[in-house]
Write an enzyme that holds these catalytic residues in place. Structure first.
Site, mmCIF file in Angstrom:
data_model
loop_
_atom_site.group_PDB
_atom_site.id
_atom_site.type_symbol
_atom_site.label_atom_id
_atom_site.label_comp_id
_atom_site.label_asym_id
_atom_site.label_seq_id
_atom_site.Cartn_x
_atom_site.Cartn_y
_atom_site.Cartn_z
ATOM 1 N N HIS A 1 67.791 -92.788 -16.325
ATOM 2 C CA HIS A 1 67.410 -92.365 -14.972
ATOM 3 C C HIS A 1 66.151 -93.106 -14.550
ATOM 4 C CE1 HIS A 1 69.630 -88.289 -14.341
ATOM 5 N NE2 HIS A 1 70.430 -89.259 -14.727
ATOM 6 N N TYR B 1 63.394 -81.556 -8.874
ATOM 7 C CA TYR B 1 62.393 -80.510 -9.117
ATOM 8 C C TYR B 1 62.089 -79.860 -7.766
ATOM 9 C CZ TYR B 1 61.562 -82.389 -13.800
ATOM 10 O OH TYR B 1 61.698 -82.786 -15.108
ATOM 11 N N PRO C 1 57.962 -76.371 -19.833
ATOM 12 C CA PRO C 1 58.978 -77.432 -19.796
ATOM 13 C C PRO C 1 58.967 -78.291 -18.534
ATOM 14 C CG PRO C 1 59.993 -75.279 -19.497
ATOM 15 C CD PRO C 1 58.567 -75.028 -19.844
ATOM 16 N N LYS D 1 58.112 -82.605 -21.654
ATOM 17 C CA LYS D 1 57.286 -83.289 -22.652
ATOM 18 C C LYS D 1 57.420 -82.772 -24.086
ATOM 19 C CE LYS D 1 55.595 -86.421 -20.231
ATOM 20 N NZ LYS D 1 56.888 -87.085 -20.212
ATOM 21 N N TYR E 1 55.361 -89.099 -16.496
ATOM 22 C CA TYR E 1 56.733 -88.598 -16.675
ATOM 23 C C TYR E 1 57.530 -89.489 -17.634
ATOM 24 C CZ TYR E 1 61.062 -86.198 -15.550
ATOM 25 O OH TYR E 1 62.217 -85.455 -15.642
HETATM 26 P P1 RFL Z 1 61.855 -76.773 -33.141
HETATM 27 O O1 RFL Z 1 62.918 -77.456 -32.358
HETATM 28 O O2 RFL Z 1 61.491 -75.395 -32.759
HETATM 29 O O3 RFL Z 1 62.333 -76.799 -34.663
HETATM 30 C C1 RFL Z 1 61.672 -76.065 -35.664
HETATM 31 C C2 RFL Z 1 62.659 -75.784 -36.782
HETATM 32 O O4 RFL Z 1 61.982 -75.048 -37.813
HETATM 33 C C3 RFL Z 1 62.794 -73.968 -38.228
HETATM 34 N N1 RFL Z 1 61.926 -72.917 -38.779
HETATM 35 C C4 RFL Z 1 61.748 -72.702 -40.098
HETATM 36 N N2 RFL Z 1 62.262 -73.306 -41.176
HETATM 37 C C5 RFL Z 1 61.893 -72.852 -42.388
HETATM 38 N N3 RFL Z 1 61.036 -71.789 -42.567
HETATM 39 C C6 RFL Z 1 60.498 -71.159 -41.515
HETATM 40 N N4 RFL Z 1 59.659 -70.126 -41.692
HETATM 41 C C7 RFL Z 1 60.852 -71.619 -40.200
HETATM 42 N N5 RFL Z 1 60.515 -71.219 -38.952
HETATM 43 C C8 RFL Z 1 61.175 -72.023 -38.104
HETATM 44 C C9 RFL Z 1 63.535 -73.556 -36.979
HETATM 45 O O5 RFL Z 1 64.734 -72.822 -37.265
HETATM 46 C C10 RFL Z 1 63.809 -74.909 -36.329
HETATM 47 O O6 RFL Z 1 65.041 -75.461 -36.751
HETATM 48 O O7 RFL Z 1 60.489 -77.622 -33.162
HETATM 49 P P2 RFL Z 1 60.267 -79.201 -33.145
HETATM 50 O O8 RFL Z 1 61.137 -79.852 -34.170
HETATM 51 O O9 RFL Z 1 58.806 -79.407 -33.203
HETATM 52 O O10 RFL Z 1 60.843 -79.681 -31.731
HETATM 53 C C11 RFL Z 1 60.237 -79.290 -30.531
HETATM 54 C C12 RFL Z 1 61.268 -79.209 -29.410
HETATM 55 O O11 RFL Z 1 62.365 -78.440 -29.842
HETATM 56 C C13 RFL Z 1 60.684 -78.602 -28.118
HETATM 57 O O12 RFL Z 1 59.397 -79.106 -27.882
HETATM 58 C C14 RFL Z 1 61.564 -78.905 -26.887
HETATM 59 O O13 RFL Z 1 62.806 -78.272 -26.979
HETATM 60 C C15 RFL Z 1 60.847 -78.444 -25.608
HETATM 61 N N6 RFL Z 1 61.664 -78.633 -24.394
HETATM 62 C C16 RFL Z 1 61.760 -79.874 -23.772
HETATM 63 N N7 RFL Z 1 61.152 -80.948 -24.304
HETATM 64 C C17 RFL Z 1 61.303 -82.182 -23.725
HETATM 65 O O14 RFL Z 1 60.724 -83.150 -24.216
HETATM 66 N N8 RFL Z 1 62.094 -82.394 -22.615
HETATM 67 C C18 RFL Z 1 62.739 -81.359 -22.028
HETATM 68 O O15 RFL Z 1 63.480 -81.598 -21.072
HETATM 69 C C19 RFL Z 1 62.561 -80.031 -22.579
HETATM 70 N N9 RFL Z 1 63.175 -78.969 -22.037
HETATM 71 C C20 RFL Z 1 62.322 -77.541 -23.836
HETATM 72 C C21 RFL Z 1 63.078 -77.750 -22.631
HETATM 73 C C22 RFL Z 1 62.308 -76.287 -24.435
HETATM 74 C C23 RFL Z 1 62.980 -75.231 -23.852
HETATM 75 N N10 RFL Z 1 62.937 -73.982 -24.528
HETATM 76 C C24 RFL Z 1 64.048 -73.152 -24.712
HETATM 77 C C25 RFL Z 1 61.791 -73.631 -25.327
HETATM 78 C C26 RFL Z 1 63.745 -76.703 -22.030
HETATM 79 C C27 RFL Z 1 63.682 -75.438 -22.613
HETATM 80 C C28 RFL Z 1 64.374 -74.328 -21.881
HETATM 81 C C1 PHB Z 2 66.651 -79.947 -19.112
HETATM 82 O O1 PHB Z 2 67.591 -80.679 -18.712
HETATM 83 O O2 PHB Z 2 66.836 -79.035 -19.902
HETATM 84 C C2 PHB Z 2 65.289 -80.193 -18.577
HETATM 85 C C3 PHB Z 2 65.038 -81.316 -17.825
HETATM 86 C C4 PHB Z 2 63.764 -81.535 -17.325
HETATM 87 C C5 PHB Z 2 62.756 -80.633 -17.580
HETATM 88 C C6 PHB Z 2 63.001 -79.510 -18.365
HETATM 89 C C7 PHB Z 2 64.273 -79.290 -18.857
HETATM 90 O O3 PHB Z 2 61.525 -80.848 -17.059
#
Ligand code: RFL
Ligand code: PHB
Length: 390
Positions: A72, A201, A293, A297, A385
């Protein structure tokens, strides 16, 4: 069991770090609390910076990403009933982001790890970290009904915000910086074509909304909601109606609706724990910091942390130098705080705050009007971004 690096957590941070270390000939074991299927069913991020894609390229784990991911080169801001395009490529000298689900990236890394014989213990319960303030750390855990011990030289805490790693550090040894926002995001995933080729957005009188996607056939939408709301109270129809009310008439008209595959509410938080190193324990990704989110990032910050940590551990194990691990926390935090600032700023600009009066609303409008009228202001948004360099 013995390894060089015990990695806690098989999310993107743990898997990326595990594969980079494996490629450099450094042995790892990943301990993951959940099952493989559970980890692969989590719906999360969707926007990858070029730096994140670069790490997957380096690992040779990006074939599917390049085949199925969507580059994109712009995003839209919709406010005051009008859409304004931010031309990411023009404003950043040709950079773009890639739409590719975190779930898919996790699957690609897991598949590669398995194919290369990397060790991952799923459903490892009661993980406890020991001795990381000395030279001989180890981790104990429960698997298949018995207590096991993993000896190592370094522990990488990649276990997310609710993990055990950060919590193992004495409270007096870390400092927490935090902001909890007075709203959440209700997200819906549906097998319908996205309303637009690029993300939108939205700032509206009814609150923020985001039109995103996973592919040409799968859409991801979000609407800002109250913290007291429950996903179960939102029928699909209610969600689609609310989303449309936040869009301009032409975009609202163009939304294709359909049954949801997933619907959930995520609270919004800014959080940083400093430092990111305690003796032989290193934190990376959500274990050390959370961003709202809005700036997309979180996953990308996890990737830059892992890049810094990998370089530091390579220096330690291959070159026998501690300079890298000594500098890790400071290096990683410098980039973390810039992403925290950007995510906080975009969140503040685009959401409706409960305590917002007419003055604050006008300030938001004025800032948005200024933003889309100035190439300098748009370039500042665009360069953050697409991701700051590392
Ligand atoms: P994770 O993905 O939470 O993985 C951690 C892992 O550790 C396990 N765990 C354990 N294992 C052993 N012993 C324990 N005591 C443990 N406790 C936990 C868990 O089961 C899991 O498998 O962390 P990590 O690897 O640092 O990754 C971070 C990302 O997942 C997170 O920052 C992103 O998902 C955030 N995020 C977004 N980031 C972006 O860069 N672009 C996006 O578009 C974006 N959209 C989002 C998001 C996060 C969202 N939510 C639900 C929080 C959108 C949403 C809605
Ligand atoms: C997503 O597609 O889940 C998404 C995209 C952009 C954002 C956050 C989440 O800023």
């Amino acid at each position: 069991m013995r390894t060089q690096v015990a990695i806690i957590g098989a999310g993107p941070s743990g898997l990326l770090l595990g594969q980079l270390l494996h490629q450099a000939g450094i042995d790892t074991v990943i301990l993951e609390r959940r099952s493989r299927d559970y980890v692969l069913a989590r719906i999360r991020a969707g926007v990858l910076e070029q730096g994140t894609v670069g790490l997957l390229d380096k690992l040779g784990a990006s074939a599917r990403l390049h085949a199925e991911g969507l580059p994109h080169s712009g995003v839209d801001l919709l406010f005051g009933g009008q859409r304004h395009r931010i031309a990411l490529d023009r404003l950043t000298g040709g950079k773009h982001v890639t739409i590719y689900g975190q779930t898919e990236m996790t699957r690609d890394l897991m598949d590669q790890r398995e194919a290369q014989g990397g060790r991952t213990i799923f459903e490892a319960d009661d993980v406890v970290l020991h001795g990381f303030d000395g030279e001989r750390p180890y981790v104990t855990y429960m698997a298949e009904g018995s207590c096991r011990r993993l000896d190592c030289e370094v522990i990488a805490g990649c276990d997310g915000y609710h993990g055990v790693s950060r919590a193992s550090v004495p409270a007096g040894a870390r400092q927490i910086f935090e902001r909890v926002y007075p709203f959440g995001w209700l997200g819906l995933l549906a097998e319908v074509p996205p309303v637009s080729d690029e993300l939108i957005y939205v700032r509206s009188q009814r609150g923020f909304a985001l039109c995103s996607m996973r592919s040409h056939a799968r859409s991801r939408y979000y609407v800002q909601c109250g913290l007291d709301e429950h996903a179960g109270d939102w029928s699909d129809q209610r969600f689609w109606d609310e989303l449309r009310r936040r869009l301009d008439p032409a975009t609202a008209e163009a939304v294709t609706t359909g049954p949801s595959i997933e619907k959930s509410i995520a609270p919004l938080r800014s959080f940083v724990a400093e430092p990111m190193r305690f003796g032989r324990l290193f934190l990376a990704g959500d274990a050390a910091h959370i961003v709202p989110p809005t700036g997309a990032k979180g996953l990308n910050l996890a990737a830059s942390d892992v890049h810094y940590l990998f370089e530091a551990l390579r220096e330690l194990f291959i070159e026998n130098s501690e300079a890298g691990i000594d500098a890790y926390s400071q290096k990683a935090l410098a980039r973390v705080w810039k992403a925290e600032r950007f995510s906080w700023w975009l969140t503040s600009l685009m959401h409706r705050f409960p305590d917002q009066g007419p003055f604050e609303q006008r300030m938001q409008q004025a800032e948005l009007d200024y933003l889309v009228s100035s190439d300098h202001a748009m370039a500042a948004l665009a360069e953050n971004y697409v991701g700051l360099p590392y």
